[in-house]
Design a protein around this motif. Structure first.
Motif, PDB file in Angstrom:
ATOM      1  N   GLY A  31      46.931  39.837  30.276  1.00 11.82           N
ATOM      2  CA  GLY A  31      46.864  40.914  31.263  1.00 11.82           C
ATOM      3  C   GLY A  31      46.016  42.079  30.795  1.00 11.82           C
ATOM      4  N   ALA A  35      42.397  43.192  32.504  1.00 15.66           N
ATOM      5  CA  ALA A  35      42.145  44.565  32.961  1.00 15.66           C
ATOM      6  C   ALA A  35      40.932  45.161  32.259  1.00 15.66           C
ATOM      7  N   TYR A  82      37.769  46.931  33.799  1.00 11.31           N
ATOM      8  CA  TYR A  82      37.562  48.355  33.480  1.00 11.31           C
ATOM      9  C   TYR A  82      37.198  48.470  31.994  1.00 11.31           C
ATOM     10  N   PHE A 108      43.463  42.687  42.371  1.00 10.22           N
ATOM     11  CA  PHE A 108      43.925  41.985  41.172  1.00 10.22           C
ATOM     12  C   PHE A 108      44.089  40.492  41.452  1.00 10.22           C
ATOM     13  N   TYR A 113      41.901  37.467  39.972  1.00  8.41           N
ATOM     14  CA  TYR A 113      42.639  36.484  39.172  1.00  8.41           C
ATOM     15  C   TYR A 113      42.353  35.061  39.669  1.00  8.41           C
ATOM     16  N   TYR A 149      48.531  44.425  32.796  1.00  3.73           N
ATOM     17  CA  TYR A 149      47.368  44.911  33.537  1.00  3.73           C
ATOM     18  C   TYR A 149      47.596  46.371  33.951  1.00  3.73           C
ATOM     19  N   ASP A 150      48.770  46.656  34.512  1.00  5.75           N
ATOM     20  CA  ASP A 150      49.099  48.026  34.918  1.00  5.75           C
ATOM     21  C   ASP A 150      49.096  48.980  33.725  1.00  5.75           C
ATOM     22  N   TYR A 180      47.377  48.834  30.949  1.00  5.98           N
ATOM     23  CA  TYR A 180      46.001  49.134  30.532  1.00  5.98           C
ATOM     24  C   TYR A 180      45.338  50.112  31.503  1.00  5.98           C
ATOM     25  N   VAL A 181      45.443  49.836  32.800  1.00 10.63           N
ATOM     26  CA  VAL A 181      44.772  50.692  33.796  1.00 10.63           C
ATOM     27  C   VAL A 181      45.365  52.105  33.783  1.00 10.63           C
ATOM     28  N   GLY A 238      49.941  50.731  41.112  1.00 10.65           N
ATOM     29  CA  GLY A 238      49.767  49.581  40.253  1.00 10.65           C
ATOM     30  C   GLY A 238      49.985  48.284  41.002  1.00 10.65           C
TER      31      GLY A 238
END
Length: 417
Positions: A65, A69, A73, A303, A307, A325-326, A328-329, A358
């Motif tokens: 994840g 991400a 980004y 997302f 994916y 993922y959330d 990291y963002v 998210g």
């Protein structure tokens, strides 16, 4: 771009001047110069996860994840993000050295690590270094409550117990509820206590019996007989997938399939799905943070589209991957808002998060770094999880903890030039 050209020219001149001084000197220079240049042109984010040992699969999902991400980004503050990894080896004994080694890289922020006990161990050293960190799936409230520099994107056990209890009492309107959990399992104590407290608030719901099995037990019949005797229609079961498999087999043998079994987000995974396909008559309610195919925000849609383009049209990411993922963002957004790599400024931005969109829901943070977001209620139909409802979290009350956080107004940090 101009700075990069200047750096390249200086490097070339130095290389020429060093050609005549010997290969050893040149090799030393090359390593030191380019390593320093790389550090200056990138921002390091540490990844503290199990890559070996029994928890390696969970660590793999969270790393997946984070990397997914980072692919979407790859920059922050105009610089490339460099991920640096350390393996906790799924061990509370190895996590200490892994954390210390990761801190030597001077990361701007750390993501991870998996497991409540391991995260609490790492938190001690991260707090001392004053490096911001975001827990991905560890849910013990002490991680955030006792450590100012740690936040979490997952809901903690208090919230999960409250929300599941609320759903059973208010929505299912269950009158007689049983609890079934492992004896002396401290990890499930908080979620169980809060489930009971909240379930009994609504519609005359009564927790009629609590049955505690031993870890070595393989026959749950005596416990099930007590539950059957009390005529419970709902069972709260904060247990693992293997124990659930044994339980459901014996439930079917005793023809108790009219009971609804309620589980935490620890059931929301592929292992549980595979296990449930052997028990089609069992009715379950499972908490989760990710709605999978039904996720309806623009962030979630993007997302999922990305994916599927990467892994296949019919693939659905795991909950842990979505949480990572959330994390990291949210980290990237907070660094950008802070406008600096200074740790205190970044953690202040993380703790100030309100309605961050998210893929696992709209996330807001309280002053302790505990995430607040809707809890998704799922059932199991046709071999897969199906989202049927959401429960909005009640406002969390602050707990008394051993370490108190410093009070004061949030400072605004000027962006470094």
């Amino acid at each position: 771009m101009r700075n990069i050209k200047k750096t390249a020219v200086v490097a070339l001149m130095l290389v020429v001047s060093l050609v005549f001084t010997g290969c050893t000197t040149f090799d030393n220079f090359k390593g030191e110069f380019f390593e320093k240049a790389e550090k200056e042109d990138s921002i390091i984010i540490g990844v503290l996860e199990p890559q070996s040992g029994p928890d390696a699969q969970f660590g793999k999902e969270e790393i997946q994840g984070i990397e997914f991400a980072a692919k979407m980004y790859p920059e922050v503050l105009g610089k490339k993000v460099k991920l640096v990894y350390e393996d906790t080896q799924s061990s509370i004994y190895a996590v200490e050295s892994a954390t210390k080694e990761l801190l030597e890289f001077k990361p701007v922020l750390i993501l991870g690590c998996y497991g409540d006990a391991n995260t609490l161990t790492a938190a001690k050293y991260i707090e001392e270094a004053q490096i911001p960190a975001i827990s991905i799936s560890s849910s013990n409230h002490l991680i955030t409550d006792n450590h100012h520099f740690y936040a979490s994107v997952t809901f903690n056990d208090t919230v999960q117990g409250d929300s599941l209890g609320k759903y059973v009492g208010k929505n299912l309107k269950a009158r007689k509820v049983a609890v079934f959990r492992q004896q002396d399992d401290d990890n499930t104590l908080e979620v169980t206590n809060n489930f009971i407290k909240n379930a009994e608030k609504y519609n005359g719901t009564d927790v009629v019996t609590q049955q505690y099995f031993k870890v070595e037990d393989t026959d749950y019949t005596p416990y099930l007989q007590q539950i059957l005797k009390k005529r419970a229609t709902v069972m709260f079961c904060p247990i693992g997938v293997k124990s659930a498999d044994v339980l459901f087999t014996q439930v079917e043998n005793m023809r108790m399939t009219d009971i609804t079994f309620v589980g935490t987000n620890g059931w929301y995974n592929d292992d549980f799905i595979k296990m449930m396909r052997k028990h089609p008559k069992i009715k379950v309610i499972v908490a989760s943070e990710f709605a999978g195919e039904k996720a309806d925000s623009k962030a979630a849609e993007r997302f999922l589209d990305e994916y599927r383009a990467e892994y296949g049209e019919y693939q659905v990411p795991s909950q842990r991957m979505a949480l990572a993922y959330d994390a990291y963002v949210l980290a990237i957004n907070s660094i950008e808002k802070a406008g600096t790599t200074y740790g205190k400024a970044i953690i202040d931005e993380i703790l100030a998060t309100k309605d961050f969109t998210g893929v696992t829901g709209n996330i807001s943070m309280d002053k302790n770094g505990r995430a607040s977001k809707p809890i998704i209620i799922n059932t199991f139909e046709d071999g897969k999880f199906v989202s049927i409802d959401t429960v909005k979290q009640d406002k969390q009350k602050d707990k008394k903890v051993k370490k108190t956080k410093k009070k004061g107004k949030k400072k605004k940090w000027k962006k470094k030039s």
